[in-house]
Write an enzyme that holds these catalytic residues in place. Structure first.
Site, short mmCIF file in Angstrom:
data_model
loop_
_atom_site.label_atom_id
_atom_site.label_comp_id
_atom_site.label_asym_id
_atom_site.label_seq_id
_atom_site.Cartn_x
_atom_site.Cartn_y
_atom_site.Cartn_z
N THR A 121 -6.04 14.01 -4.45
CA THR A 121 -6.94 14.23 -3.23
C THR A 121 -6.25 15.41 -2.55
O THR A 121 -5.20 15.61 -2.17
CB THR A 121 -6.52 13.24 -2.23
N LEU A 151 -9.64 4.41 -6.69
CA LEU A 151 -9.06 3.12 -6.90
C LEU A 151 -8.02 2.97 -5.64
O LEU A 151 -7.58 3.44 -5.22
CB LEU A 151 -8.11 3.29 -8.11
N GLY A 255 -1.64 1.17 6.31
CA GLY A 255 -0.49 1.84 5.62
C GLY A 255 -0.70 2.39 4.26
O GLY A 255 -1.86 2.51 3.81
N CYS A 258 -2.38 6.73 1.02
CA CYS A 258 -3.45 7.25 1.06
C CYS A 258 -4.24 7.45 2.59
O CYS A 258 -4.21 8.74 3.11
CB CYS A 258 -4.56 6.65 0.32
C1 UGA Z 1 -7.25 3.47 -0.42
C2 UGA Z 1 -8.93 3.43 -0.72
O1 UGA Z 1 -9.27 2.03 -0.35
C3 UGA Z 1 -9.26 3.78 -1.99
O2 UGA Z 1 -10.60 3.68 -1.98
C4 UGA Z 1 -8.58 5.04 -2.21
O3 UGA Z 1 -8.95 5.45 -3.81
C5 UGA Z 1 -7.12 5.19 -2.12
O4 UGA Z 1 -7.09 4.67 -0.66
C6 UGA Z 1 -6.55 6.49 -2.40
O5 UGA Z 1 -6.93 7.36 -1.58
O6 UGA Z 1 -6.05 6.76 -3.48
P1 UGA Z 1 -5.14 1.91 -0.90
O7 UGA Z 1 -4.53 2.88 -0.17
O8 UGA Z 1 -4.67 1.58 -2.26
O9 UGA Z 1 -6.67 2.46 -1.09
O10 UGA Z 1 -5.34 0.27 -0.37
P2 UGA Z 1 -6.53 -0.41 0.64
O11 UGA Z 1 -6.73 -1.53 0.00
O12 UGA Z 1 -7.56 0.69 1.04
O13 UGA Z 1 -5.44 -0.75 1.83
C7 UGA Z 1 -4.90 0.26 2.59
C8 UGA Z 1 -4.32 -0.28 3.86
O14 UGA Z 1 -5.28 -0.53 4.93
C9 UGA Z 1 -3.58 -1.53 3.67
O15 UGA Z 1 -2.23 -1.28 4.50
C10 UGA Z 1 -4.15 -2.52 4.14
O16 UGA Z 1 -3.34 -3.90 4.81
C11 UGA Z 1 -5.21 -2.21 5.40
N1 UGA Z 1 -6.40 -2.98 5.73
C12 UGA Z 1 -7.30 -2.73 4.67
C13 UGA Z 1 -6.49 -3.40 6.86
O17 UGA Z 1 -5.54 -3.33 7.64
N2 UGA Z 1 -7.68 -4.22 7.06
C14 UGA Z 1 -8.68 -3.88 6.17
O18 UGA Z 1 -9.76 -4.46 6.63
C15 UGA Z 1 -8.44 -3.27 4.97
#
Ligand code: UGA
Length: 429
Positions: A121, A151, A255, A258
């Protein structure tokens, strides 16, 4: 096709393993010799469901190999993916030095036309810098391109095999055709565009998802004040297809490696362009404040002070199904509670080793029941299945006080209250 993937972190290793599964001949390259050595023995440096199986398969079939040497693999590559890290700087900016170093070494080793595709990124404009760096090293023709990665950790393999879309940023027909050919086995909508737009799509996607989370966390604050249930509000929102229910889970905030980094990078990039991205700054601010908000809830639930009390944190990784603790909400939360005099016991199924490197004076447990013994409050931080399905009659017997603060709104509050627990979620009582 002959592919080289530079960088064997989450994005690089998953990309390499998935492209090998799709039948390409793939070299994963990393400058870290010990990591490459371990990968050659099919040892995966981090926890990611399904990844080891793919790596083992590729190594066995022989179409996935690992090396530290550019000269060995760059000359025969048709496409090179740059997947190295772009760490955040202390001021929230971004460090592109690994990208530029890798571009230089690619340039020194090119022997025939190759597409150099950035997957890390990076802000728009980076591809031009990469092009200049390679040009300085070689007269061999090449193209730069960008295929951002979407992903998620914890479901990275499935997300790569079945992505929501494939974005291909190119500036030549030749690169476009090669990248379309490479992605042919993947069934997903394609968006072919210019490189800067491809890179903006990635930043905008992460900023938008972070925005959804901070938005629902703000709504949760109001729900707390008026006694409404934020889960029900999210459900009501999700029924509107223009909104969609995903990423509307209120809690401790986001957190990981990303969202925090990419929102800071976009704010910093916009600032360089003369635009003060106040909106996104507020999204970040709301996310940071969420920790203090939970600390206040915990203190209130513990009768006004946590001084000298034993508190149990369930979940240390930034989300379930990963051992990654980068920007995990657990870390600042624990530190703040320790500042207030609390004694912390913490539990996680896979992140203990990583957490031990950054946490001080925290007793770490793999077994949640041991972590909950004599505790004055259960604080749920990461919604692992292990914590969803606890035996709460047993939990009630071993805890010193039956207090639950649910930082991810996963528990059935009515059931817990019936069992005599004092329960508080985020935006729900
Ligand atoms: C995120 C994006 O979802 C991916 O599409 C992207 O490719 C990736 O970053 C990246 O840039 O490489 P990721 O960081 O692995 O993916 O995890 P997420 O599932 O998006 O969760 C991120 C954070 O948001 C976690 O701490 C999760 O607990 C929090 N979250 C997620 C919430 O607090 N509420 C939600 O409704 C969803």
């Amino acid at each position: 096709m002959n592919i080289v993937v530079i960088g064997t972190g989450y994005v690089g290793l998953v990309t390499a393993a998935v492209l090998a599964k799709l039948g390409h001949r793939v070299w994963g390259l990393d400058v870290d010799e010990s990591k490459v050595h371990r990968l050659q023995q099919s040892e995966i440096p981090f926890f990611e469901p399904g990844l080891k199986e793919l790596v083992v398969q590729g190594l066995k079939k022989g179409n996935l190999q690992f090396t530290t040497t550019y000269a060995q693999v760059v000359p025969s590559a048709e496409v090179i993916f740059i997947c190295v890290g772009t760490p955040a700087k202390k001021d929230g900016g971004y460090d592109l030095s690994y990208i530029f170093q890798s571009a230089k070494t690619i340039g020194q080793n090119l022997k025939k036309y190759t597409v150099v595709c950035i997957k890390s990124t990076v802000p728009p404009g980076t591809a031009n810098e990469v092009k200049k760096i390679i040009h300085k090293q070689t007269k061999i023709p090449f193209d730069v391109a960008a295929c951002p990665e979407f992903l998620k950790e914890g479901s990275a393999v499935a997300d790569s095999l079945h992505p929501s879309r494939v974005v291909i940023g190119v500036e030549s027909k030749r690169a476009k055709e090669l990248l379309l050919k490479l992605h042919r086995p993947i069934k997903a909508p394609r968006l072919v565009c210019d490189i800067n737009s491809a890179q903006m799509i990635k930043y905008a996607a992460n900023a938008f998802l972070a925005t959804k989370i901070s938005f629902i966390n703000s709504i949760a604050r109001i729900c707390d004040a008026v006694g409404a249930d934020v889960g029900t509000v999210s459900q009501g929102l999700s029924l509107d297809p223009r909104i969609s229910g995903q990423f509307l889970q209120a809690g401790l905030g986001y957190g990981g490696s990303c969202f925090p980094k990419d929102t800071w990078a976009l704010i910093s990039f916009a600032r360089k362009l003369g635009y003060d991205f106040k909106f996104l700054k507020e999204v970040d601010q709301i996310n940071q404040e969420q920790i203090n908000y939970l600390v206040q809830k915990i203190i209130k639930s513990c009768g006004g002070s946590v001084e000298g009390k034993v508190l149990t944190i369930l979940g240390l990784s930034f989300k379930p199904e990963t051992d990654d603790i980068r920007e995990a909400r657990s870390i600042p939360l624990i530190k703040k509670l320790q500042e207030k005099g609390a004694k912390i016991k913490a539990c996680d199924p896979v992140a203990l080793e990583n957490a031990a490197k950054v946490l001080k004076e925290v007793k770490l447990f793999k077994d949640p029941y041991l972590a909950l013994e004599n505790s004055s409050a259960l604080i749920l931080v990461t919604e692992w299945d292990e914590f969803k399905n606890l035996n709460f009659s047993k939990v009630g017997q071993i805890m010193a006080k039956k207090v639950i603060i649910d930082g991810r709104n996963i528990y059935d509050s009515k059931k817990l209250k019936k069992l005599g627990f004092q329960y508080k979620g985020v935006g729900r009582g």
